[in-house]
Write an enzyme that holds these catalytic residues in place. Structure first.
Site, mmCIF file in Angstrom:
data_model
loop_
_atom_site.group_PDB
_atom_site.id
_atom_site.type_symbol
_atom_site.label_atom_id
_atom_site.label_comp_id
_atom_site.label_asym_id
_atom_site.label_seq_id
_atom_site.Cartn_x
_atom_site.Cartn_y
_atom_site.Cartn_z
ATOM 1 N N GLU A 1 0.717 -1.267 -0.030
ATOM 2 C CA GLU A 1 0.051 0.115 -0.016
ATOM 3 C C GLU A 1 1.059 1.205 0.149
ATOM 4 O OE1 GLU A 1 -4.311 -2.594 2.396
ATOM 5 O OE2 GLU A 1 -2.183 -0.354 3.668
ATOM 6 N N CYS B 1 3.628 8.746 0.954
ATOM 7 C CA CYS B 1 4.319 7.335 1.939
ATOM 8 C C CYS B 1 4.690 6.200 1.764
ATOM 9 C CB CYS B 1 3.175 7.693 3.357
ATOM 10 S SG CYS B 1 3.850 6.601 4.117
ATOM 11 N N CYS C 1 6.556 -6.484 7.489
ATOM 12 C CA CYS C 1 7.832 -6.531 8.140
ATOM 13 C C CYS C 1 8.058 -7.333 9.443
ATOM 14 C CB CYS C 1 7.865 -5.683 9.394
ATOM 15 S SG CYS C 1 8.576 -4.456 10.223
ATOM 16 N N CYS D 1 6.912 -4.416 16.256
ATOM 17 C CA CYS D 1 6.584 -3.398 17.059
ATOM 18 C C CYS D 1 5.088 -3.169 17.004
ATOM 19 C CB CYS D 1 6.808 -1.866 16.534
ATOM 20 S SG CYS D 1 8.042 -1.702 16.128
ATOM 21 N N CYS E 1 1.973 -1.535 15.657
ATOM 22 C CA CYS E 1 1.362 -1.100 14.790
ATOM 23 C C CYS E 1 1.235 -2.755 13.976
ATOM 24 C CB CYS E 1 3.169 -0.822 13.625
ATOM 25 S SG CYS E 1 3.180 -0.826 11.868
ATOM 26 N N CYS F 1 -0.711 5.320 9.450
ATOM 27 C CA CYS F 1 0.671 5.357 10.301
ATOM 28 C C CYS F 1 -0.132 3.992 11.082
ATOM 29 C CB CYS F 1 1.187 6.073 11.387
ATOM 30 S SG CYS F 1 1.604 7.747 10.571
HETATM 31 N N1 SAH Z 1 9.847 1.300 9.993
HETATM 32 C C1 SAH Z 1 9.892 2.136 9.716
HETATM 33 C C2 SAH Z 1 8.974 2.974 8.838
HETATM 34 C C3 SAH Z 1 7.337 2.644 9.227
HETATM 35 S S1 SAH Z 1 6.996 2.544 10.142
HETATM 36 C C4 SAH Z 1 9.401 2.346 11.611
HETATM 37 O O1 SAH Z 1 9.987 2.334 12.245
HETATM 38 O O2 SAH Z 1 10.338 3.796 12.037
HETATM 39 C C5 SAH Z 1 6.149 5.097 10.580
HETATM 40 C C6 SAH Z 1 5.771 4.723 11.824
HETATM 41 O O3 SAH Z 1 4.534 5.292 11.443
HETATM 42 C C7 SAH Z 1 6.705 5.006 12.943
HETATM 43 O O4 SAH Z 1 6.954 5.972 13.480
HETATM 44 C C8 SAH Z 1 5.798 3.758 13.421
HETATM 45 O O5 SAH Z 1 5.750 3.438 14.860
HETATM 46 C C9 SAH Z 1 4.157 4.498 13.013
HETATM 47 N N2 SAH Z 1 3.681 3.834 13.500
HETATM 48 C C10 SAH Z 1 2.797 2.032 13.396
HETATM 49 N N3 SAH Z 1 1.628 1.378 13.581
HETATM 50 C C11 SAH Z 1 1.159 2.801 14.455
HETATM 51 C C12 SAH Z 1 0.083 2.782 14.698
HETATM 52 N N4 SAH Z 1 -0.692 1.895 15.160
HETATM 53 N N5 SAH Z 1 -0.549 4.490 14.965
HETATM 54 C C13 SAH Z 1 0.959 5.280 14.746
HETATM 55 N N6 SAH Z 1 1.448 5.027 14.243
HETATM 56 C C14 SAH Z 1 1.899 3.798 14.329
#
Ligand code: SAH
Length: 379
Positions: free
Chosen positions: A93, A106, A113, A117, A120, A336
């Site tokens: 996406e 984006c 991944c 985390c 996420c 995000c």
């Molecule tokens: N792997 C990379 C890039 C992808 S995530 C990273 O970790 O930076 C892009 C951003 O969105 C990151 O800061 C991530 O932590 C955040 N993110 C992930 N899940 C989220 C959620 N459910 N709500 C808000 N932000 C989130």
């Protein structure tokens, strides 16, 4: 049958080498870059400043193959989301967020991944593979065409699915194309790589790219960050911040952006804001708070506006530039952490097997990543 070289995989240096192999002059590289990325031409026959003979040879050995749009969604707030088909199996996406005077794309760097985390949704679906450079830059290609006449694409953030620094070479090639004046010509401050903190790769990035760096911090101490971003057990905060300072050491790159997802009752207290302010006191940076975007079966809740406000005030009083990311596109699951695509074959595999590219393996061995495994995804 010989496999055709997809020229979207090559940045200017790569194209120059490609044309040198064909006995052609280096300037062919910039000509073809322009055709592909500025004019959106994928048919060599339309590249009219190349000789007929060269066009015929290119058609035999090369191609310009972009990901295919499966569907496009437009949010009430103007955000676009495209689901792209890659190889008949996997989908990713890509999201475009229009704002006053600018528009941010984006892009994803991996199918799924491998990091876990906890907040996420991409993490929930496991990992399949790295995207090729053609598939990363192909997202920019597709969006630039789809937006023609509707909106301006001025910024790119590598904040979609995946960890860009675990797909190092293809990420760097794509960044080069984004910033090349013969392709998208974006200024370095308008191209941002976001990482969860793959420390050795951050040092390597400093050697080869001027892109801006965002770091997903999310916690003011190791204890909490170990929980939220398990990669922290490998690369704790002190090492991460050293790598950040190194990245902006010379004047070329000015500030790190720290992303901090706001999770109610987890990382959003005033005490934690004070802890964060001390942590970041000597790092030139700005802080971007991201209100948590929920997804099915998550244990977390978004912080209240009051909590975000209180948190922001502590940081601002300490002189830290702090912004709160406006939630965009959540009605179409484009916010995000809500990107899921479609990940085929989410078998449990060790990271070493996942990154056969020697460069990445070297990186993993150095940092003995073997503790991390990929979560099985079943739905
Ligand atoms: N792997 C990379 C890039 C992808 S995530 C990273 O970790 O930076 C892009 C951003 O969105 C990151 O800061 C991530 O932590 C955040 N993110 C992930 N899940 C989220 C959620 N459910 N709500 C808000 N932000 C989130």
């Amino acid at each position: 049958m010989t496999v055709k070289q997809n020229l979207l995989n090559l940045d200017r240096v790569g194209l120059e080498a490609f044309f040198a192999d064909m006995g052609e002059k280096p300037f062919r590289a910039t000509q073809v870059l322009k055709w592909m990325h500025q004019m959106g031409v994928s048919d060599f026959d339309e590249m009219t400043n190349l000789s007929k003979a060269l066009r015929t040879r290119l058609t035999e050995v090369a191609e310009v193959r972009v990901p295919e749009i499966v569907f496009e969604q437009k949010s009430d707030d103007g955000t676009y989301k495209w689901v792209l088909e890659l190889d008949g199996q996997n989908r990713i996406e890509t999201v475009f967020i229009p704002e006053e005077g600018r528009g941010t794309l984006c892009v994803s760097s991996q199918v799924g991944c491998a990091l876990e985390c906890t907040f996420c949704s991409t993490a929930q679906q496991g990992f399949n593979r790295n995207l090729s450079a053609a598939e990363i830059i192909g997202q920019v290609w597709v969006a630039a065409r789809a937006l023609e006449g509707k909106a301006n694409l001025t910024n790119v953030v590598m904040m979609g699915m995946g960890e860009p620094l675990l797909n190092f070479n293809n990420t760097v090639t794509s960044l080069n194309i984004m910033m090349d004046d013969f392709a998208y010509g974006l200024a370095k401050r308008r191209v941002t790589v976001s990482t969860s903190g793959v420390v050795p790769a951050m040092y390597r990035l400093a050697e080869v790219s001027d892109a801006s760096l965002a770091v997903s911090l999310h916690a003011p101490n190791d204890e909490l960050r170990n929980e939220l971003v398990p990669l922290n057990k490998k690369y704790p905060i002190a090492e991460l911040l050293d790598a950040c300072k190194h990245y902006i050491k010379d004047e070329k790159r000015r500030k790190i952006t720290f992303e901090y997802v706001m999770l109610s009752g987890i990382n959003d207290s005033v005490e934690q804001a004070h802890e964060l302010k001390h942590l970041l006191a000597d790092v030139p940076c700005k802080v971007n708070l991201i209100p948590f975007n929920p997804f099915p079966n998550t244990q977390y809740k978004r912080s209240s506006n009051n909590a975000i406000h209180r948190f922001t005030n502590v940081l601002k009083e300490a002189g830290l530039v702090t912004t709160t990311r406006k939630t965009r596109g959540d009605d179409i699951d484009a916010a995000c952490g809500q990107l899921v695509g479609k990940v085929k074959d989410k078998t449990k595999r060790q990271l070493k097997q996942l990154y056969p590219d020697s460069h990445e393996v070297g990186l993993l061995e150095k940092s003995s990543f073997d503790r991390l495994s990929v979560k099985q995804y079943s739905r």
